[in-house]
Design a protein around this motif. Structure first.
Motif, short mmCIF file in Angstrom:
data_model
loop_
_atom_site.label_atom_id
_atom_site.label_comp_id
_atom_site.label_asym_id
_atom_site.label_seq_id
_atom_site.Cartn_x
_atom_site.Cartn_y
_atom_site.Cartn_z
N LEU A 280 7.13 -4.68 0.65
CA LEU A 280 5.86 -3.94 0.67
C LEU A 280 5.84 -2.92 1.82
CD1 LEU A 280 3.09 -3.64 -0.62
CD2 LEU A 280 2.25 -5.39 0.95
N ALA A 281 6.34 -3.30 2.99
CA ALA A 281 6.38 -2.38 4.12
C ALA A 281 7.31 -1.20 3.84
CB ALA A 281 6.83 -3.13 5.38
N VAL A 282 8.47 -1.47 3.23
CA VAL A 282 9.40 -0.39 2.88
C VAL A 282 8.77 0.55 1.87
CG1 VAL A 282 11.59 0.10 1.72
CG2 VAL A 282 11.49 -1.67 3.47
N PHE A 283 8.04 0.00 0.89
CA PHE A 283 7.39 0.82 -0.13
C PHE A 283 6.33 1.73 0.49
CE2 PHE A 283 3.82 1.33 -3.08
CZ PHE A 283 4.46 2.06 -4.07
N VAL A 284 5.52 1.20 1.39
CA VAL A 284 4.49 2.00 2.05
C VAL A 284 5.13 3.11 2.88
CG1 VAL A 284 2.66 1.95 3.79
CG2 VAL A 284 2.74 0.20 2.02
N MET A 285 6.18 2.77 3.62
CA MET A 285 6.84 3.76 4.45
C MET A 285 7.52 4.83 3.58
SD MET A 285 9.53 3.23 7.55
CE MET A 285 10.94 2.88 6.53
N ALA A 286 8.15 4.45 2.49
CA ALA A 286 8.80 5.42 1.61
C ALA A 286 7.78 6.35 0.98
CB ALA A 286 9.59 4.69 0.53
N THR A 287 6.62 5.82 0.61
CA THR A 287 5.56 6.66 0.04
C THR A 287 5.12 7.71 1.05
OG1 THR A 287 4.81 4.83 -1.34
CG2 THR A 287 3.29 6.64 -1.03
N GLY A 288 4.95 7.31 2.29
CA GLY A 288 4.56 8.26 3.34
C GLY A 288 5.61 9.31 3.59
N VAL A 289 6.87 8.92 3.64
CA VAL A 289 7.95 9.88 3.89
C VAL A 289 8.07 10.87 2.74
CG1 VAL A 289 10.45 10.09 4.12
CG2 VAL A 289 9.24 8.38 5.45
N LEU A 290 7.97 10.38 1.50
CA LEU A 290 8.05 11.27 0.34
C LEU A 290 6.87 12.24 0.31
CD1 LEU A 290 9.34 8.85 -2.42
CD2 LEU A 290 10.59 10.69 -1.30
N SER A 291 5.70 11.79 0.71
CA SER A 291 4.54 12.68 0.76
C SER A 291 4.75 13.79 1.78
CB SER A 291 3.28 11.89 1.11
OG SER A 291 3.03 10.91 0.14
N ILE A 292 5.31 13.44 2.92
CA ILE A 292 5.59 14.44 3.95
C ILE A 292 6.62 15.44 3.45
CG2 ILE A 292 6.63 14.77 6.23
CD1 ILE A 292 5.28 12.14 7.06
N CYS A 293 7.64 14.97 2.74
CA CYS A 293 8.65 15.88 2.18
C CYS A 293 8.03 16.83 1.17
CB CYS A 293 9.79 15.09 1.54
SG CYS A 293 10.80 14.21 2.74
N ALA A 294 7.14 16.32 0.32
CA ALA A 294 6.48 17.17 -0.67
C ALA A 294 5.59 18.20 0.02
CB ALA A 294 5.66 16.31 -1.62
N LEU A 295 4.89 17.80 1.07
CA LEU A 295 4.04 18.74 1.80
C LEU A 295 4.88 19.80 2.52
CD1 LEU A 295 1.30 16.40 3.29
CD2 LEU A 295 1.04 18.10 1.48
N TYR A 296 6.06 19.43 2.97
CA TYR A 296 6.92 20.39 3.65
C TYR A 296 7.34 21.51 2.70
CZ TYR A 296 10.88 22.42 6.06
OH TYR A 296 11.74 23.31 6.65
#
Length: 199
Positions: A19-35
């Motif tokens: 669950l922690a890995v999933f939450v962190m991956a979601t945040g990182v992917l969102s940042i990549c999309a915003l970039y």
């Protein structure tokens, strides 16, 4: 003798780690999309600012020449061809347009693929715009001699000149890619006749 209670240290379960890995991956992917979105918006804003700057440089000589007080009415009425049926059906709407087909002059014949219709910009929009620019500048009968700016070759641009009685409207578009030229903002300025109508 008192009994001693042992405190057991528990680790994270596999479910909690996942669950922690999933939450962190979601945040990182969102940042990549915003970039990538921010990069695209930054490039678009740079192109918009450049388009506004080139519109100012391209239209200013025409505005200065057309607004001269010694501009004769006979030269003013020679600006623009008779509007074609593709521009307007009512000839009283526009007295003259350069190029004759207006914005349609910059678009190729539609390419029909199945049910989809695709419109493409003509191969040399710069030459059409420069022809309209030279036509207007050639009618300016004043000591002022307009000099057309040299816009970088990696930019495409389009100019439409519309004369309605005592008002001439100059509309300009500029884009880095030819395919997006007709999607770019249109910079418009109007010039009113300031000369002597008797000349």
């Amino acid at each position: 003798m008192p009994t001693r209670i042992r405190a057991y240290r528990r680790g994270f379960t596999l479910l909690e780690v996942n669950l922690a890995v999933f939450v962190m991956a979601t945040g990182v992917l969102s940042i990549c999309a915003l970039y990538s979105l921010g990069f695209r918006e930054n490039r678009q804003s740079v192109e918009d600012v450049a388009g506004a700057a080139w519109a100012e440089a391209y239209l200013s000589p025409l505005v200065q020449g057309l607004s001269a007080t010694n501009m004769p009415w006979s030269a003013w009425t020679q600006i623009g061809d008779e509007p074609s049926s593709s521009t307007t059906r009512n000839r009283s709407v526009a007295d003259g347009v350069w190029p004759g087909a207006g914005w349609s002059a910059y678009v190729q014949s539609p390419n029909v693929i199945g049910k989809e219709i695709r419109y493409r910009v003509v191969g040399s929009p710069r030459s059409i715009a420069d022809s309209a620019w030279n036509g207007v500048n050639g009618q300016v009968k004043s000591p002022y001699n307009g000099v057309k700016p040299s816009i970088p070759t990696d930019f495409e641009y389009a100019l439409v000149v519309t004369r309605r009685g005592t008002v001439i409207q100059l509309a300009f578009r500029c884009a880095r890619r030819r395919e997006t030229l007709m999607l770019m903002p249109t910079f418009v300025t109007e010039v009113r006749f300031n000369g002597d109508p008797e000349k």
